[in-house]
Design an enzyme around this catalytic site. Structure first.
Site, short mmCIF file in Angstrom:
data_model
loop_
_atom_site.label_atom_id
_atom_site.label_comp_id
_atom_site.label_asym_id
_atom_site.label_seq_id
_atom_site.Cartn_x
_atom_site.Cartn_y
_atom_site.Cartn_z
N ASP A 75 1.76 11.03 -10.95
CA ASP A 75 0.33 11.31 -10.93
C ASP A 75 -0.04 12.38 -11.95
O ASP A 75 -1.01 12.25 -12.69
CB ASP A 75 -0.09 11.74 -9.52
N ASP A 113 -3.17 7.27 -2.97
CA ASP A 113 -3.34 8.63 -2.47
C ASP A 113 -3.49 8.67 -0.95
O ASP A 113 -3.48 9.75 -0.36
CB ASP A 113 -4.56 9.28 -3.13
#
Length: 538
Positions: A387, A440
């Site tokens: 990420d 997420d």
């Protein structure tokens, strides 16, 4: 030779698009618009706050779609209300870079120039000397660069507002001005610090993980496979009686690493080959996964409350014997997904997308599980690095954030990637959406679900267990993500940067303090189940 019963084969075939969606769902926690963070030096006489600007546009007297821009750190301030600003004609500077006196008449108009060839202050001084009432600088990409003073400027007296707009907006203006008269009205309305959409999105993300964790208990306490087998009826299993365990995908250390590498590959494919047909492929996969997820979420309570509802069946070509109620539910879910796909550009389509997405994620969290903290550490740490790299470090290689470009849907022909939850901003004058990617929610959700199973197996009370503390940690992780989003002026945030320390970090610290880290690290659901059975027999 490995073989599966018809019901198990069906479940894994349907799970394939879900696994692909999870792989693709590392999506940056982002807003629908944002400003680049390429800050330059801020000098004492050049320290105006950067403000988002709304640019209202009229083409031959007909009002068009509003544009968004960003003020410079110098120049005059814009009013906060539209009725306090004036409508002015738009004129392109000549030369177009705005670095020297314009041969076009720009007096009393909004001058437009492109970025490059000279600094922003020079462009502003040239436009002001030509009598322009304002200057719009067209950026060479979609992000809004922060225009600051050059190091040689020690004193400024620029009395016109200077605003930057993205490249796509400049292209649209250029096309409109070829044969038509274009007028602008510039103002900078105040943006709320916190919108209701943020609270709603936070509640949806946390609620999805909580429900998915308890859903394992709710959906498997009586007959874990029944609602999956309702659509395709089969004879009772006369085997070992443990087929439900076979249907769960236990993630391994190797699988976790391969998973993240695969996600990086798909992200690059999306970045380089993003197009309308590619997004349409993802939409089809999303609908398939969403239909399966909705069917699962609807059939679970039905089969628990009504044990005889699945007795009535009918024979269908290709499918064979099918439960009537399950067929009706599947048909309704399919219609729901098709309607969403057709109406996906509508203002209310986010409701259908979020419903399909939440149902899909609940189902994925039933199909995949983390066996212990060792695998969780590898998976979440890889996702953590992934990420951060694709949001903050990829511009060093690709000259822009790959993750943000994909999430924004560049070169997608107006289509947007569906693997995220999104909520429209209620009080933002620019509108847009707050959004969070499935990844997420799913990756921390796998850890939270493991904590729930571990607490249940060890009969931990809620305060002395791990589940509650991980839910609290996940909630605070999202809050830190929002804080980062605010402090970085809306620049998309890698949510796992905040969520991994607040979930995995919390569990590791608690396990270390309680002396249970070794057990968590090497935990095995099968060995725990065997031990429990032996204790019961004794």
């Amino acid at each position: 030779m490995l073989s599966f019963s018809p019901g198990i084969r069906c479940r894994f075939v349907v799970a394939l698009p879900l696994v692909l969606l999870v792989t693709l769902s590392f999506t940056v926690f982002a807003t629908a618009d944002g400003a680049s963070q390429d800050d330059g030096p801020e000098l004492p006489d050049c320290n105006n706050p950067f403000k988002l600007v709304k640019v209202k546009i009229w083409i031959d007297g007909v009002e068009g779609n509003d544009l968004s821009g960003l003020t410079a750190s110098f120049g005059a301030s814009l009013p906060e209300e539209a009725n306090k600003s004036s409508k002015l004609p738009a004129v392109f500077s000549n030369p177009l870079n705005g670095c020297s006196s314009s041969s076009s008449k720009i007096s009393g108009s909004v001058a437009l120039s492109i970025r490059g060839d000279c600094d922003f202050v020079t462009k502003a001084k040239v436009a002001e000397s030509g009598g322009a009432a304002a200057l719009l600088v067209i950026n060479d990409n979609e992000e809004l660069y922060k225009m600051v003073c050059s190091e040689n400027d020690t004193s400024l007296n620029i009395s016109i507002p200077v605003v930057m707009i993205p490249k796509s907006a400049g292209d649209a203006i250029n096309k409109s001005m070829e044969e038509k008269r274009v007028e602008f009205l510039l103002y900078a309305p105040t943006r709320p610090i916190v919108d209701l959409s943020v609270i709603f999105l936070w509640a949806m993300a946390v609620g999805t993980i909580v429900i998915a964790s308890f859903w394992q208990e709710f959906g498997t306490s009586e007959n874990p496979d029944e609602h999956y087998n309702e659509l395709f009826k089969e004879s009772p299993n006369t085997g070992t009686g443990n087929d439900d365990e076979k249907e769960i995908l236990d993630i391994s250390v190797k699988g976790a690493v391969v998973f993240v590498i695969t996600a990086s590959t798909f992200l690059l494919l999306l970045y380089f080959f993003m197009s309308a047909w590619f997004v349409w492929l993802l939409i089809v996969l999303f609908c398939i996964g969403g239909v399966q997820g909705m069917h699962n979420c609807i059939m679970t309570p039905i089969t628990r409350k009504c044990r005889n509802c699945s007795q009535k069946t009918l024979n269908l070509p290709l499918f064979g014997e099918v439960s009537v109620i399950s067929f009706v539910v599947a048909l309704c879910c399919l219609i729901f997904a098709v309607v969403w796909a057709v109406e996906r550009q509508s203002s209310y389509s986010w409701v259908g997308q979020d419903i399909l997405g939440i149902c899909l994620m609940i189902t994925v969290l039933q199909l995949a599980r983390l066996p212990n903290i060792k695998v969780a550490t590898v998976l979440l740490c890889c996702a953590f690095v992934y990420d951060i790299f694709w949001v903050f470090l990829s511009p060093l290689i690709f000259h822009e954030s790959v993750m943000i470009a994909v999430a924004r849907g560049d070169n997608s022909g107006g289509e947007s990637i569906p693997m995220l939850l999104r909520v429209p901003r209620a009080f933002d004058p620019w509108g847009g959406y707050d959004m969070i990617g499935f990844g997420d929610i799913l990756f921390p959700g796998l850890l939270v679900a493991f904590a729930f199973r571990y607490d249940k197996a060890n009969k931990n009370c809620i305060a002395n267990g791990y589940f509650l503390w991980l839910i609290i940690g996940y909630g605070f992780g999202l809050l830190f993500t929002y804080l980062g989003l605010y402090l970085m002026d809306g620049h998309g945030q890698p949510a796992l940067l905040y969520l991994v320390p607040c979930t995995l970090g919390v569990m590791v610290i608690l396990g270390l303090v309680r002396g249970e880290l070794k057990e968590l690290w090497n935990y095995s659901p099968e060995s725990r189940s065997t031990m429990t059975n032996l204790t019961g027999e004794a």
